[in-house]
Design an enzyme around this catalytic site. Sequence first.
Site, PDB file in Angstrom:
ATOM      1  N   TRP A 101      39.150  41.842  56.413  1.00 39.04           N
ATOM      2  CA  TRP A 101      40.565  41.625  56.109  1.00 39.04           C
ATOM      3  C   TRP A 101      41.441  42.690  56.750  1.00 39.04           C
ATOM      4  O   TRP A 101      42.567  42.403  57.175  1.00 39.04           O
ATOM      5  CB  TRP A 101      40.783  41.518  54.607  1.00 39.04           C
ATOM      6  CG  TRP A 101      40.155  40.274  54.066  1.00 39.04           C
ATOM      7  CD1 TRP A 101      39.052  40.188  53.276  1.00 39.04           C
ATOM      8  CD2 TRP A 101      40.574  38.927  54.327  1.00 39.04           C
ATOM      9  NE1 TRP A 101      38.756  38.862  53.025  1.00 39.04           N
ATOM     10  CE2 TRP A 101      39.671  38.081  53.660  1.00 39.04           C
ATOM     11  CE3 TRP A 101      41.610  38.361  55.071  1.00 39.04           C
ATOM     12  CZ2 TRP A 101      39.780  36.687  53.708  1.00 39.04           C
ATOM     13  CZ3 TRP A 101      41.728  36.984  55.124  1.00 39.04           C
ATOM     14  CH2 TRP A 101      40.815  36.155  54.436  1.00 39.04           C
ATOM     15  N   ASP A 171      46.680  46.489  51.100  1.00 39.95           N
ATOM     16  CA  ASP A 171      46.324  45.146  50.661  1.00 39.95           C
ATOM     17  C   ASP A 171      45.348  45.330  49.492  1.00 39.95           C
ATOM     18  O   ASP A 171      44.220  45.773  49.685  1.00 39.95           O
ATOM     19  CB  ASP A 171      45.674  44.379  51.806  1.00 39.95           C
ATOM     20  CG  ASP A 171      45.134  43.020  51.389  1.00 39.95           C
ATOM     21  OD1 ASP A 171      45.273  42.627  50.217  1.00 39.95           O
ATOM     22  OD2 ASP A 171      44.546  42.331  52.258  1.00 39.95           O
ATOM     23  N   LYS A 195      42.663  36.246  42.795  1.00 33.56           N
ATOM     24  CA  LYS A 195      41.396  36.901  42.504  1.00 33.56           C
ATOM     25  C   LYS A 195      41.426  37.606  41.138  1.00 33.56           C
ATOM     26  O   LYS A 195      40.547  37.411  40.314  1.00 33.56           O
ATOM     27  CB  LYS A 195      41.046  37.895  43.610  1.00 33.56           C
ATOM     28  CG  LYS A 195      40.930  37.228  44.983  1.00 33.56           C
ATOM     29  CD  LYS A 195      40.709  38.225  46.087  1.00 33.56           C
ATOM     30  CE  LYS A 195      40.729  37.566  47.452  1.00 33.56           C
ATOM     31  NZ  LYS A 195      39.654  36.584  47.664  1.00 33.56           N
TER      32      LYS A 195
END
Length: 360
Positions: A101, A171, A195
């Site tokens: 990511w 992030d 999540k």
Amino acid sequence: MPVHNFNAGPAVLPRAVLEQAQAELLDYKGRGMSILEMSHRSKEYEAVNQSAQARFKALLGLGDDYCVLFMQGGASAQFAMLALNFLHPETTANYVLTGSWGEKALEEAKRIGATHVAATTGADGYRTVPTFSALKLSERPAYLHLTSNETIQGVQWLGFPDLPEVPLVADMSSDILSRPFDASRFSLIYAGAQKNIGPSGVTAVIARESFVAQARKDLPAIFSYQTMLKNNSLYNTPPVYAVYLVDLVLAWIEGIGGLAAMSERNAAKATEIYTVIDASQGFYRGHAETASRSPMNITFRLPSPELEKQFVAEAQAQGMVGLAGHRSVGGIRASTYNALEPASCTALAQFMQEFARKHG
């Protein structure tokens, strides 16, 4: 048979939250209609929006110098928005790479302006995070971006660098509100909700208002953090129901005892599974180095791809879903987010022990 939901996202939600949402679905607070049908300009939704913002800042220990924005497009949209807003022509965006990511965030920034890799652990297959001393910043850094928890590789930063002169951005999609940390160290944090804090469809952005003020002013309004702040996330129609669910999840976290209690709960869940991995004499091979192991995404391999497929199939037959590793790397991944009950981790640990006994 109970279902043990180890999906990496969209992921498990607290049962109490789902039950409350179910009870309020057809008639929200006596209005005779669902909040799904209400205007985002209604007093009912404005109360939800304000409540979610306030709960977020309270859980993170942040004051009025920070704002909470609810946006759409997931973390992937934030990869671009961050650089669009803060990567000025004379500056360079700095990135720390600890997994897939982080790579995606960097690639998006490259489309917009100058970038620099301040540190990477890619040479070892992203099994760890770098030391603070390994960070090498460029001249005139626009910001330093890191990914607090990599869902694919299963590595997490246990602490964060303290760089007062450089805006720190993260992030935190896969570990937001899972543990206490000094949020005031960050100029901006973003997190897809699906999540740890809600359903897919909404992304939380927590930012220092003085940092937002430094953003470029020549952007289309819809891509501007300043627009979203000025309009309290209501510039366009927000994902009303998703924000409503986030507010319920934040209230659930408060009821658990806040981030300290959540951290204890998450550590205990992860320990059950990592203990089995460590005691398996190599049958289960964890991907992350011990010091960088994530309590959110536990990634490991078995002796062969065939055994991994059998592991996933047999686990699913016993009600354990979502255990296949990300398609880009394979293996096994157990996502043990906030809302996953400890009993699910106990069930998985017991299954792992029996599977290793039969096939080891």
